[in-house]
Design a protein around this motif. Structure first.
Motif, PDB file in Angstrom:
ATOM      1  N   MET A   1      71.496  64.193 -45.408  1.00 56.19           N
ATOM      2  CA  MET A   1      72.085  65.073 -46.420  1.00 56.19           C
ATOM      3  C   MET A   1      71.599  64.656 -47.806  1.00 56.19           C
ATOM      4  O   MET A   1      71.247  63.492 -48.035  1.00 56.19           O
ATOM      5  N   THR A   2      71.580  65.655 -48.701  1.00 57.39           N
ATOM      6  CA  THR A   2      71.161  65.370 -50.072  1.00 57.39           C
ATOM      7  C   THR A   2      72.201  65.895 -51.052  1.00 57.39           C
ATOM      8  O   THR A   2      72.867  66.909 -50.810  1.00 57.39           O
ATOM      9  N   VAL A   3      72.325  65.183 -52.159  1.00 61.00           N
ATOM     10  CA  VAL A   3      73.180  65.608 -53.261  1.00 61.00           C
ATOM     11  C   VAL A   3      72.319  65.613 -54.514  1.00 61.00           C
ATOM     12  O   VAL A   3      71.747  64.573 -54.870  1.00 61.00           O
ATOM     13  N   ALA A   4      72.187  66.747 -55.119  1.00 62.73           N
ATOM     14  CA  ALA A   4      71.323  66.913 -56.290  1.00 62.73           C
ATOM     15  C   ALA A   4      69.920  66.387 -56.004  1.00 62.73           C
ATOM     16  O   ALA A   4      69.273  65.772 -56.863  1.00 62.73           O
ATOM     17  N   GLY A   5      69.459  66.598 -54.794  1.00 60.96           N
ATOM     18  CA  GLY A   5      68.107  66.220 -54.426  1.00 60.96           C
ATOM     19  C   GLY A   5      67.948  64.789 -53.935  1.00 60.96           C
ATOM     20  O   GLY A   5      66.863  64.422 -53.455  1.00 60.96           O
ATOM     21  N   ASN A   6      68.986  63.988 -54.026  1.00 61.55           N
ATOM     22  CA  ASN A   6      68.906  62.593 -53.592  1.00 61.55           C
ATOM     23  C   ASN A   6      69.544  62.423 -52.214  1.00 61.55           C
ATOM     24  O   ASN A   6      70.633  62.951 -51.959  1.00 61.55           O
ATOM     25  N   THR A  37      80.587  56.296 -54.596  1.00 61.69           N
ATOM     26  CA  THR A  37      80.493  56.707 -56.000  1.00 61.69           C
ATOM     27  C   THR A  37      79.145  56.312 -56.604  1.00 61.69           C
ATOM     28  O   THR A  37      78.544  57.072 -57.369  1.00 61.69           O
ATOM     29  N   ALA A  38      78.641  55.146 -56.216  1.00 65.70           N
ATOM     30  CA  ALA A  38      77.367  54.671 -56.777  1.00 65.70           C
ATOM     31  C   ALA A  38      76.208  55.605 -56.431  1.00 65.70           C
ATOM     32  O   ALA A  38      75.234  55.688 -57.182  1.00 65.70           O
ATOM     33  N   ASP A  39      76.354  56.355 -55.322  1.00 67.77           N
ATOM     34  CA  ASP A  39      75.271  57.254 -54.899  1.00 67.77           C
ATOM     35  C   ASP A  39      75.288  58.585 -55.641  1.00 67.77           C
ATOM     36  O   ASP A  39      74.323  59.348 -55.583  1.00 67.77           O
ATOM     37  N   VAL A  40      76.407  58.875 -56.301  1.00 70.35           N
ATOM     38  CA  VAL A  40      76.522  60.206 -56.930  1.00 70.35           C
ATOM     39  C   VAL A  40      76.986  60.080 -58.383  1.00 70.35           C
ATOM     40  O   VAL A  40      77.574  61.013 -58.931  1.00 70.35           O
ATOM     41  N   SER A  41      76.702  58.980 -58.999  1.00 70.68           N
ATOM     42  CA  SER A  41      77.223  58.745 -60.351  1.00 70.68           C
ATOM     43  C   SER A  41      76.719  59.773 -61.362  1.00 70.68           C
ATOM     44  O   SER A  41      77.395  60.057 -62.347  1.00 70.68           O
ATOM     45  N   ALA A  47      76.084  70.971 -58.874  1.00 69.69           N
ATOM     46  CA  ALA A  47      74.966  70.322 -58.183  1.00 69.69           C
ATOM     47  C   ALA A  47      74.840  70.860 -56.756  1.00 69.69           C
ATOM     48  O   ALA A  47      75.829  71.195 -56.116  1.00 69.69           O
ATOM     49  N   ALA A  48      73.619  70.894 -56.280  1.00 66.94           N
ATOM     50  CA  ALA A  48      73.356  71.399 -54.929  1.00 66.94           C
ATOM     51  C   ALA A  48      73.528  70.283 -53.910  1.00 66.94           C
ATOM     52  O   ALA A  48      73.088  69.152 -54.132  1.00 66.94           O
ATOM     53  N   VAL A  49      74.177  70.631 -52.799  1.00 67.98           N
ATOM     54  CA  VAL A  49      74.354  69.700 -51.685  1.00 67.98           C
ATOM     55  C   VAL A  49      73.811  70.380 -50.431  1.00 67.98           C
ATOM     56  O   VAL A  49      74.109  71.554 -50.181  1.00 67.98           O
ATOM     57  N   VAL A  50      73.033  69.636 -49.681  1.00 71.65           N
ATOM     58  CA  VAL A  50      72.512  70.168 -48.420  1.00 71.65           C
ATOM     59  C   VAL A  50      72.908  69.214 -47.301  1.00 71.65           C
ATOM     60  O   VAL A  50      72.634  68.013 -47.369  1.00 71.65           O
ATOM     61  N   VAL A  51      73.596  69.776 -46.308  1.00 68.25           N
ATOM     62  CA  VAL A  51      73.996  69.004 -45.128  1.00 68.25           C
ATOM     63  C   VAL A  51      73.450  69.748 -43.915  1.00 68.25           C
ATOM     64  O   VAL A  51      73.946  70.825 -43.575  1.00 68.25           O
ATOM     65  N   GLY A  52      72.427  69.188 -43.309  1.00 72.51           N
ATOM     66  CA  GLY A  52      71.781  69.907 -42.212  1.00 72.51           C
ATOM     67  C   GLY A  52      71.220  71.217 -42.728  1.00 72.51           C
ATOM     68  O   GLY A  52      70.467  71.246 -43.702  1.00 72.51           O
TER      69      GLY A  52
END
Lengths: 76, 141
Positions: A1-6, A37-41, A47-52
């Protein structure tokens, strides 16, 4: 999965969340991604989130102050 | 025989079935929860009714609230969808079988972010006037 591209690791919940209008209820669910929290600070609302194969948009950020954050999302 | 009010409510359901945006998703007095996948849709109810003796003859003049609740769900522009539905409903409901007059009296929105997409409703209230003979509520005159 990605959050804001990460790429992040997290847990996706999609619990039942009925929507109430007066006496009328609409069956729905609310997708919440639990992450560190450190992963999405730097993540902001929208923001875009992609899960599968599913795409979401962050609409609420719940930082518990103890290292975990819930990203409340809408389907994109 | 049933009450003329039911005839009017049923006529509204018939008139509003098949509109461009809501199609066949029209509910008559929906009490149970609606399915998210069933949106956009309409739910039709009759509400409070004012009844007065008409000035001539043994007639009752009745004014009942006909409520059309429009529901929509969209990732963006949910209010635009409701405005589109409202336009279709208001255009269609200019007359009803059994009614002497029908006029829109109230239009109220409500929004929710509790689901997986924005969901909103606009409740359209029409004042419907019809007449019945005293003691004969089953026939609209």
């Amino acid at each position: 999965m990605t959050v804001a591209g990460n790429v992040v690791q997290g847990l996706l919940d999609n619990d039942y969340a009925p929507v109430q209008f007066g006496d009328q209820v609409i069956e729905s669910n609310i997708p919440i991604l639990v992450v560190r929290t450190a992963d999405v600070s730097g993540v902001a609302h929208g923001a875009a989130v992609v899960v599968g194969a599913q795409s979401f948009t962050v609409r609420e950020i719940r930082n518990d102050g103890e290292g975990m954050t819930e990203l409340v999302m809408s389907e994109a | 025989m049933t009450h003329a009010r039911k005839t009017i409510r049923d006529a509204a359901v018939t008139t509003l079935t098949g509109l461009t945006t809501t199609g066949a998703r029209v509910h008559n007095t929906r009490i149970f929860p609606l399915s998210e996948s069933g949106l956009p849709c309409l739910a039709i109810y009759t509400g409070d009714e004012i009844v007065e003796r008409a000035s001539m003859g043994d007639l009752l003049e009745r004014q009942v609230e006909l409520m059309v609740h429009c529901y929509a769900r969209a990732a963006s522009g949910v209010e635009d969808v409701l405005d589109l539905i409202s336009e279709e409903v208001e255009t269609a409901l200019t007359s009803l079988t059994g009614a002497k007059d029908i006029v829109l009296s109230r239009s109220a929105p409500e929004y929710s972010d509790e689901g997986d997409m924005p969901i909103a409703t606009r409740s359209l209230t029409f004042d419907v006037t019809y007449y019945t003979a005293i003691g004969a509520p089953g026939t609209a005159l």
